[in-house]
Design an enzyme around this catalytic site. Structure first.
Site, PDB file in Angstrom:
ATOM      1  CB  SER A  97      16.232   3.157  35.933  1.00 38.30           C
ATOM      2  OG  SER A  97      17.014   3.386  34.833  1.00 38.30           O
ATOM      3  CE  LYS A 124      16.240   0.765  25.821  1.00 43.17           C
ATOM      4  NZ  LYS A 124      17.668   1.151  25.856  1.00 43.17           N
ATOM      5  CG  ASP A 140      19.268   4.872  25.202  1.00 37.23           C
ATOM      6  OD1 ASP A 140      19.402   5.126  26.587  1.00 37.23           O
ATOM      7  OD2 ASP A 140      18.787   3.655  24.741  1.00 37.23           O
ATOM      8  CB  ALA A 159      25.051  -3.558  13.810  1.00 33.62           C
ATOM      9  N   GLY A 160      23.509  -3.500  17.400  1.00 31.41           N
ATOM     10  CA  GLY A 160      22.357  -3.783  17.976  1.00 31.41           C
ATOM     11  C   GLY A 160      21.633  -2.497  18.343  1.00 31.41           C
ATOM     12  N   GLY A 161      20.778  -2.461  19.265  1.00 28.20           N
ATOM     13  CA  GLY A 161      19.905  -1.172  19.647  1.00 28.20           C
ATOM     14  C   GLY A 161      20.942  -0.182  19.997  1.00 28.20           C
ATOM     15  CB  ALA A 162      23.721   0.009  22.323  1.00 30.87           C
ATOM     16  CB  ILE A 165      27.993   1.603  25.865  1.00 32.40           C
ATOM     17  CG1 ILE A 165      27.832   0.282  24.932  1.00 32.40           C
ATOM     18  CG2 ILE A 165      28.563   2.529  24.653  1.00 32.40           C
ATOM     19  CD1 ILE A 165      26.566   0.431  24.494  1.00 32.40           C
ATOM     20  CE1 TYR A 197      25.631  -0.603  34.431  1.00 35.12           C
ATOM     21  CE2 TYR A 197      25.561   0.239  32.349  1.00 35.12           C
ATOM     22  CZ  TYR A 197      24.891  -0.301  33.516  1.00 35.12           C
ATOM     23  OH  TYR A 197      23.646  -0.686  33.648  1.00 35.12           O
ATOM     24  N   GLY A 256      31.468   3.373  30.587  1.00 36.82           N
ATOM     25  CA  GLY A 256      30.113   3.300  30.295  1.00 36.82           C
ATOM     26  C   GLY A 256      28.883   3.708  31.287  1.00 36.82           C
TER      27      GLY A 256
END
Ligand code: ATR
Length: 276
Positions: A21, A70, A107, A132-135, A220, A222, A243
């Site tokens: 970032s 998060k 996101d 089935a995680g946060g993403a 997703i 990358y 991704g």
């Protein structure tokens, strides 16, 4: 060059050193000649509350949150929007003029915008989401908002997929990991949100035979940019979306909120981020 009036944002993580970032936001700040900066902030979990409290006192325009903050940041904020509430995670804080901390999650926007820019979504019938995680929660939120008729979350731990399904309407259902290949029958979109295929992790074992040739396939992950999943999908004629764009597009609304101008996503930026 920064003046005394520079707007400051950053990313809070532990560890934070791998975050792309700062490189991303600085590319835009420099190109657009904005008097601002974006700094990596390595903050231990036990110091998160003090750090968040200090943000407005130190004049920050806002921050991004990454692993492991998060979810933990939510009770420390003045308000969170509906998207962050459903996803159960905040990746962006905006400090208002009055010093209030507003949390959101960009996101879902980043995921959908990446697909929209790279592929034509002509059918919004069935979408299969691996993981089935946060993403995955952000991806399912985006697909539900986009109006997909059927969204199947396929995960090794079935309970986690069922938990996500329970957050949404009947359009979202859960399926066990053993069904990852058979669920592809009739799908318009396949998204991998698991860590399988990531450099250094196990590969994703899946048989794409049942997937219609017109389906869009997105990973997703990358690193590498072209995962095995994307290679297989491309070879059989599916449109593929990598991704990296999700990372880039999730940053667009945050940058605009903090620095006041909407940044452009270009191929040169993509190359800049891949440049190590
Ligand atoms: P994130 O928050 O970034 O999505 P995560 O919460 O660690 O990351 O989720 C990783 C996903 O990859 C999970 O869906 C995980 O499955 P479980 O919920 O069963 O743990 C999935 N995953 C990781 N390793 C896997 C493996 N060897 N086989 C199948 N799924 C795997």
């Amino acid at each position: 060059m920064l003046s005394g009036k520079a707007k400051i944002a950053g990313v809070i993580g532990w560890p934070v050193e791998h975050s792309l970032s700062p490189r991303l936001h600085h590319y835009w700040l420099e190109r657009m000649g904005i008097d601002g900066s974006y700094v990596p902030l390595a903050v231990r979990p036990e110091d998160l509350a003090d750090t968040i409290k200090a943000l407005s006192k130190m004049g920050f325009a806002g921050v991004n949150l990454t692993i492991p903050h998060k979810e933990a940041v939510i009770p420390l904020l003045d308000e969170i929007d509906e998207t962050a509430r459903i996803i159960g995670a905040v990746n962006t804080i905006i400090v208002t003029k009055e010093g209030k901390l507003k949390g959101t999650n960009t996101d879902a926007y980043g995921f959908m915008e990446n697909i929209r820019q790279k592929a034509v979504i002509s059918n919004k019938g069935k979408a299969v989401v691996l993981g089935a995680g946060g993403a995955a929660k952000a991806v399912v939120k985006a697909l539900a908002d986009e109006g997909f008729a059927q969204i199947v979350v396929v995960n090794r731990t079935l309970k986690k997929a069922q938990k996500i399904a329970s957050l949404f309407t009947a359009a979202v259902s859960a399926a066990p990991w053993e069904e990852r290949s058979s669920q592809l029958a009739g799908a318009d979109l396949l998204v991998n949100t698991t860590s399988l295929g990531l450099n250094g992790k196990e590969s994703l074992e899946i048989d794409l035979t049942a997937l219609p040739a017109k389906a869009i396939v997105n990973d997703i992950v990358y690193v590498p940019l072209e995962t095995e999943l994307l290679q297989w999908a491309k070879a059989r004629g599916n449109v593929t979306v990598d991704g990296l764009g999700m990372l880039i597009y999730q940053a667009v609304p945050a940058f605009e909120a903090w620095f006041g101008r909407k940044p452009q996503v270009t191929d040169e930026l993509r190359r800049h981020l891949q440049g190590g």
